[in-house]
Motif scaffolding. Structure first.
Motif, short mmCIF file in Angstrom:
data_model
loop_
_atom_site.label_atom_id
_atom_site.label_comp_id
_atom_site.label_asym_id
_atom_site.label_seq_id
_atom_site.Cartn_x
_atom_site.Cartn_y
_atom_site.Cartn_z
N ILE A 50 13.61 -5.55 -2.69
CA ILE A 50 12.65 -6.30 -1.51
C ILE A 50 13.27 -7.66 -1.35
N LYS A 51 13.74 -7.93 -0.34
CA LYS A 51 14.38 -9.41 0.04
C LYS A 51 13.36 -9.73 1.24
N VAL A 95 11.12 -8.86 6.09
CA VAL A 95 11.19 -8.45 4.82
C VAL A 95 12.27 -6.92 4.88
N ASP A 96 13.20 -7.13 4.06
CA ASP A 96 14.08 -5.93 3.98
C ASP A 96 13.84 -5.14 2.81
N LEU A 97 13.33 -4.03 2.78
CA LEU A 97 12.99 -2.98 1.98
C LEU A 97 13.87 -1.84 1.64
N THR A 98 14.52 -1.90 0.47
CA THR A 98 15.46 -0.72 0.22
C THR A 98 15.01 0.14 -0.93
N THR A 158 12.79 -0.95 6.83
CA THR A 158 12.84 -0.32 5.61
C THR A 158 14.25 0.79 5.70
N LYS A 159 14.54 1.09 4.34
CA LYS A 159 15.95 1.84 4.32
C LYS A 159 15.51 2.63 2.93
N ARG A 208 7.20 7.75 6.50
CA ARG A 208 5.97 7.57 5.87
C ARG A 208 5.53 6.03 5.49
N MET A 209 6.88 5.61 5.19
CA MET A 209 6.68 4.25 4.65
C MET A 209 6.58 3.24 5.52
#
Lengths: 365, 429
Positions: free
Chosen positions: B303-304, B314-317, B402-403, B353-354
């Motif tokens: 999470i960045k 927010v970059d969520l991988t 999201t990724k 879903r996320m």
């Protein structure tokens, strides 16, 4: 004069390490967290460096008066009466700290383990081993502390390792909480936590010369500093500030939260042993220092007759404190102003000695 | 010399006599069978007083076996008592009149709040008192139940187990692995409740009627993943009526909504709590069939948060890995090309879903249950700067990218699935 026998650098380190680090396992970290939040470990970094500077000045003082202990240096510099008074002020501060520590321990035990037991009962059982150690003398005290030190250190380190799953790095942020200036200011004031290093100056004649004094003091400062900074680092990672400041004894809360599956938990029952042993030994060291200064000031040759009256005094003073919150307030005051007694008085003595050009006479020893 | 020896002897004798007294802890001595151990405590809003407290205590009736009762489960190895009281602690005192033993919270496995209580201002009044009490342990789980806590406790029985204390402590820790539940430990719940970097979630409970729908009662319209239920609605028959499924979402000390089992699994992926779960997705090649996958995290979620702009980014991988459990269609997903198709399908479905959950938390709940605040706070040096930034408000406006990276590492015990012989012949004709 008291015949205190001889100890080595190892025993000296153990005595100071125990006296300093035991404080970390009571209410002090909580109170500090209220002031500096997650920057507790950074504040301790400043405190240990301040204590280091303070000690180097104390070392200069002791080097100036070879073969003399701290009480005798005070008397040489300030004269017999004023020097004695200065020593008594220092002894009173140590006694006050011991009384607070004793009652803090009894209240903590009552809060966590023995809620129905009266504090008087806990204090009596706490003081019995402490007084026995003081009765048997400095060497016995030093050997007892050094024989328990590994059990204590390994025990505490194991708890910190077992608590690894509880550590969350983000609880350390904001890193500087109230700002660098604020942390530095608090760190400078709170160097008193390492003030127990002065005890070695009281027992300097039991060490093998000034080099052993320096070596013992620096090493104990290094170890206790590392120990306290690490503890502060782990405490701050375990609890967010808002929770940290609520806890009476953060270390105890960590041990209660350790859990591995459904079988390995409730480590607090083991921790209580470590906690009690460290508290008893730390109180023993503090009270012995008080006894030693008192005996030297009043030229008493044997500490044994003083032990029982001292026990009664500590017991009575301890019970005079009305509540845990009052103890916390007193401790806050003492931790904030303790540097005046532990470092302020010896530094003032050094200044007076330097201004008046006073030096001790080098003996053949 | 002789008198010295005598002195020493008496000193040692005195110590030997005194020490055992100290270790016995005379004032606080309690024999294990002097205590009544509360395993579950339930808190409902009171009718005649502020609180209705239900305590489920372990019974000492020979290990707790019991006869089978209607509705499944065993006639419990526990006994319950409910009372109206002004506070939890006075309630415990009041409950003591029902038993000769002293009621103790030392072994409490979970505390249950009714949904009504959790959604009210009263919740914080009761949750605040818990960590102060010596017997309460932070390893206890926090459950919010749909309906009344007293009714839930009534149905809280052991199943396939004779020891309620062990069964109750295992049920939540084991289900965490299956990921339809959040961790729900009081330690985490309370830390999140008091901090502004993550909002707390509790385990969602409910009473299941244990009735499966019959043909004609309503058909399943589309393929579901198996987790789209809330506690109390899971389609099952048998077992005990007590259900744990999904999560209760809080904003501060107030419940603001609930997540179903599937959303809870996605939440677990983001928070890193998901250890492993069996997931079912539509077969990308034959949509009327399903593919079952055993999924676990390959790396910790990354999470960045960029806080430089007014609207945080927010970059969520997520990096997940998995194993094929079942392929109904017989398509050879073991092969490289097909495997990539399956991986992409799972990535796509999880991402959807996320995104949907993030949207729900931002717009419906305004609650950062993901802990994006953890990655945001590290950009601030002082508490004042952080407070001024006001993350709880900023969260709702954040742009969340999201990724999902998913890789199939293993194919189970089969490397390839052969078609049924009759199907092969039909295809040849």
């Amino acid at each position: 004069m008291l015949r205190e026998g001889k100890i080595g650098v190892y025993e000296a380190i153990c005595i100071v390490l125990m006296a300093i680090t035991a404080k970390m396992f009571f209410t002090s970290p909580r109170e500090l967290a209220e002031v500096v939040g997650p920057a507790l470990w950074l504040e301790q970094l400043v405190a240990v460096f301040t204590a280091l500077v303070g000690f180097l000045l104390v070392f200069q003082l002791m080097k100036r008066f070879p073969g003399q202990d701290l009480v005798s240096v005070f008397e040489t510099v300030f004269g017999k009466i004023l020097g004695g008074l200065v020593s008594i002020i220092l002894a009173a501060a140590i006694l006050f700290s011991s009384v607070l520590f004793t009652r803090e321990f009894s209240e903590a035990v009552k809060a966590y383990a023995y809620p129905s037991t009266p504090p008087s009962m806990i204090i009596i059982f706490f003081l019995v081993p402490v007084l026995i150690m003081i009765y048997l003398g400095f060497e016995t005290l030093a050997r007892t502390v050094s024989s328990f030190i590994w059990f204590y250190v390994i025990g505490i380190i194991s708890i910190f390792i077992l608590a690894v799953p509880l550590y969350k790095y983000y609880n350390l942020f904001p890193l500087l909480d109230g700002g660098i200036g604020h942390i530095a200011k608090v760190g400078l004031k709170r160097c008193s936590v390492y003030g127990d290093i002065l005890f070695l100056a009281v027992f300097i004649n039991s060490l093998q010369g000034i080099d052993h004094f320096k070596k013992g003091a620096l090493r104990s400062l290094l170890f206790s500093g590392a120990f306290i900074i690490a503890s502060a680092f782990f405490f701050s990672q375990t609890f967010p500030k808002a929770v940290f400041v609520e806890l009476t004894i953060p270390m105890f809360s960590i041990t209660r939260a350790i859990e591995f599956g459904t079988f390995f938990h409730r480590f607090d029952s083991i921790y209580i042993f470590l906690w009690s042993i460290s508290a008893i030994l730390a109180a023993g060291v503090n009270l012995y220092v008080f006894t030693s200064i008192y005996c030297q000031v009043f030229r008493i040759k044997d500490q044994k007759p003083l032990v029982l009256p001292m026990g009664v005094i500590i017991f009575s003073l301890g019970l005079l404190l009305p509540s845990l919150t009052a103890i916390v307030d007193f401790l806050k005051f003492f931790r904030n102003s303790g540097w005046i007694f532990y470092f302020g008085i010896p530094i003032l003595t050094l200044l007076v000695a330097a201004v008046r050009g006073m030096k001790g006479v080098k003996t053949g020893a | 010399m002789r008198s010295n020896l005598t002195k020493k002897f008496f000193l040692v004798l005195l110590i030997a006599v005194l020490l055992p007294v100290g270790t016995a802890g005379c004032y606080d001595r309690w024999e294990p069978d002097d205590l009544a151990y509360v395993l579950v405590a339930g808190l409902d809003k009171g009718v005649t007083d502020k609180l209705q407290l239900t305590l489920q205590m372990a019974s000492f009736r020979g290990g707790g076996g019991g006869q089978q009762k209607d509705g499944g489960g065993q006639a419990s190895a526990t006994e319950s008592v409910t009372m109206e009281c002004p506070s939890l602690f006075t309630g415990i005192n009041m409950a003591n009149i029902t038993t000769s033993k002293r009621i103790s919270l030392m072994h409490t496995k979970f505390i249950i709040f009714s949904e009504e209580m959790a959604r009210s201002e009263d919740f914080k009044k009761y949750i605040n008192g818990l960590p102060r009490y010596r017997e309460f342990r932070k390893s206890t789980h926090i459950v919010v139940c749909r309906g009344k806590a007293a009714d839930f406790i009534e149905e809280n029985k052991t199943f396939l187990s004779m020891r309620p204390a062990k069964a109750f402590s295992l049920i939540l820790s084991q289900q965490v692995r299956d990921s339809f539940l959040p961790r729900g430990r009081f330690f985490d719940f309370y830390n999140d409740l008091k901090s502004d970097i993550q909002e707390p979630v509790a385990i969602l409970g409910g009473v299941n009627p244990l009735k499966l729908k019959q043909p004609g009662d309503g058909q399943r319209q589309e393929l579901l993943s198996g987790g789209e239920y809330l506690a109390g609605e899971v389609p099952r028959q048998g077992g005990v009526k007590r259900d744990f499924f999904g999560a209760a979402v809080f904003r501060g000390p107030k419940m603001v909504g609930a997540l179903d089992g599937e959303e809870t699994r996605v939440l677990g992926m983001v928070t890193g709590d998901l250890r492993r779960g069996f997931f079912t997705i539509k077969d990308p090649e034959k949509p009327d069939c399903i593919v079952a996958l055993d999924v676990r995290p390959a790396r910790k979620p990354q999470i960045k948060v960029n806080v430089k702009r007014d609207r945080p980014v927010v970059d969520l991988t997520l990096r997940l890995e998995g194993e094929i459990l079942a392929v109904q269609s017989g398509v050879h997903y073991e092969e490289k090309e097909n495997r990539a198709v399956l991986e992409e399908a799972f990535e796509q479905e999880t991402k959807e879903r996320m995104d949907s959950l993030v949207d729900k938390c931002q717009n419906e709940f305004s609650s950062d249950i993901f802990g994006f605040g953890r990655a945001a706070i590290i950009h601030f040096l002082t508490e004042k700067e952080w407070d001024n930034y006001n993350w709880p408000e900023k969260f709702s406006t954040a742009q969340v990218n999201t990724k999902v990276d998913f890789i199939i590492r293993r194919t189970g015990m089969l490397l390839k699935e052969s078609p049924f012989i009759s199907e092969g012949e039909e295809a040849a004709e």
